[in-house]
Motif scaffolding. Structure first.
Motif, PDB file in Angstrom:
ATOM      1  N   GLU A  37     -31.660  31.531  34.079  1.00 56.40           N
ATOM      2  CA  GLU A  37     -30.444  31.683  34.888  1.00 56.40           C
ATOM      3  C   GLU A  37     -30.013  33.143  34.940  1.00 56.40           C
ATOM      4  N   LEU A  38     -30.099  33.823  33.829  1.00 53.29           N
ATOM      5  CA  LEU A  38     -29.722  35.233  33.774  1.00 53.29           C
ATOM      6  C   LEU A  38     -30.630  36.080  34.658  1.00 53.29           C
ATOM      7  N   VAL A  39     -31.936  35.835  34.625  1.00 53.29           N
ATOM      8  CA  VAL A  39     -32.886  36.582  35.450  1.00 53.29           C
ATOM      9  C   VAL A  39     -32.627  36.313  36.926  1.00 53.29           C
ATOM     10  N   ALA A  43     -31.577  39.123  39.657  1.00 54.69           N
ATOM     11  CA  ALA A  43     -32.400  39.308  40.856  1.00 54.69           C
ATOM     12  C   ALA A  43     -31.562  39.212  42.126  1.00 54.69           C
ATOM     13  N   VAL A  44     -30.633  38.283  42.169  1.00 56.81           N
ATOM     14  CA  VAL A  44     -29.763  38.143  43.340  1.00 56.81           C
ATOM     15  C   VAL A  44     -28.878  39.380  43.498  1.00 56.81           C
ATOM     16  N   LEU A  49     -27.720  44.541  46.295  1.00 53.40           N
ATOM     17  CA  LEU A  49     -27.567  46.000  46.230  1.00 53.40           C
ATOM     18  C   LEU A  49     -28.609  46.702  47.092  1.00 53.40           C
ATOM     19  N   ALA A  50     -29.839  46.193  47.099  1.00 50.86           N
ATOM     20  CA  ALA A  50     -30.898  46.801  47.906  1.00 50.86           C
ATOM     21  C   ALA A  50     -30.563  46.744  49.392  1.00 50.86           C
TER      22      ALA A  50
END
Length: 191
Positions: A37-39, A43-44, A49-50
């Motif tokens: 869940e943390l990863v 990633a989201v 941000l990207a």
């Protein structure tokens, strides 16, 4: 020695805070995030941000350009108002160039302090009204004239020969600032 009776477990009725927690988090309660869940959350956030950072930088550059164009318009309007208020010639001098070198200077061209009145050059101790420099990433260019003089009535001192257009650009977008013979200032763009 007599043992006291152990306290009873809290009541777990339908409105009990313990019962609500069981319904929300299960019987074992909330224990935290799992690594997966943390990863996924990281990633989201990275993906957002990207996508957002490049468009924010472009927005900031466009806002700097628009602010610079409005400052040039404001300089011409100041020159016109001060010429009428002081009943003398006021000059708006444009120095073409990029950030740090492009500038727009407004001064009273009355020959004060040993200068030459109406020559379009700030000499002697002629009062400086505004001196603005283009911000980084913004360039200033003039179509025909680099010196614009406004007389005591707010018109260009040289009639139609004193009118012209100045372009403010950041390489992708540009604004055109036009001074008419009547002393009116127009901002058009972006293009």
């Amino acid at each position: 020695m007599m043992r006291s009776r152990p306290e009873e477990a809290p009541v777990r009725g339908w409105n009990s805070p313990f019962r609500r927690a069981e319904l929300l988090f299960g019987e074992r309660g909330w224990r935290g995030f799992t690594a997966i869940e943390l990863v996924v959350v990281i990633a989201v956030i990275g993906l957002l941000l990207a996508v957002a950072v490049p468009s924010f930088n472009e927005w900031r550059k466009n806002m700097n350009l628009k602010a610079a164009a409005r400052e040039v318009v404001s300089s011409f309007q100041l020159a016109r108002l001060e010429a009428a208020r002081r009943d003398t010639t006021v000059t708006c001098s444009v120095t073409p160039g990029g950030g740090g070198t492009g500038r727009c200077t407004v001064f009273v061209d009355n020959g004060q302090g040993g200068g030459t009145a109406g020559d379009g050059v700030r000499n002697g101790s002629e009062p400086l009204l505004r001196d603005m420099t283009m911000p980084n990433g913004v360039s200033l260019s003039a179509s025909t004239l680099t010196t614009y003089q406004l007389n005591s009535r707010g018109f260009t001192a040289n009639g139609t020969a004193g009118a012209g257009t100045i372009t403010v650009t950041n390489g992708r977008r540009s604004y055109a600032v036009t001074l008419t013979a009547a002393g009116a200032v127009q901002l058009s763009g972006p293009t």
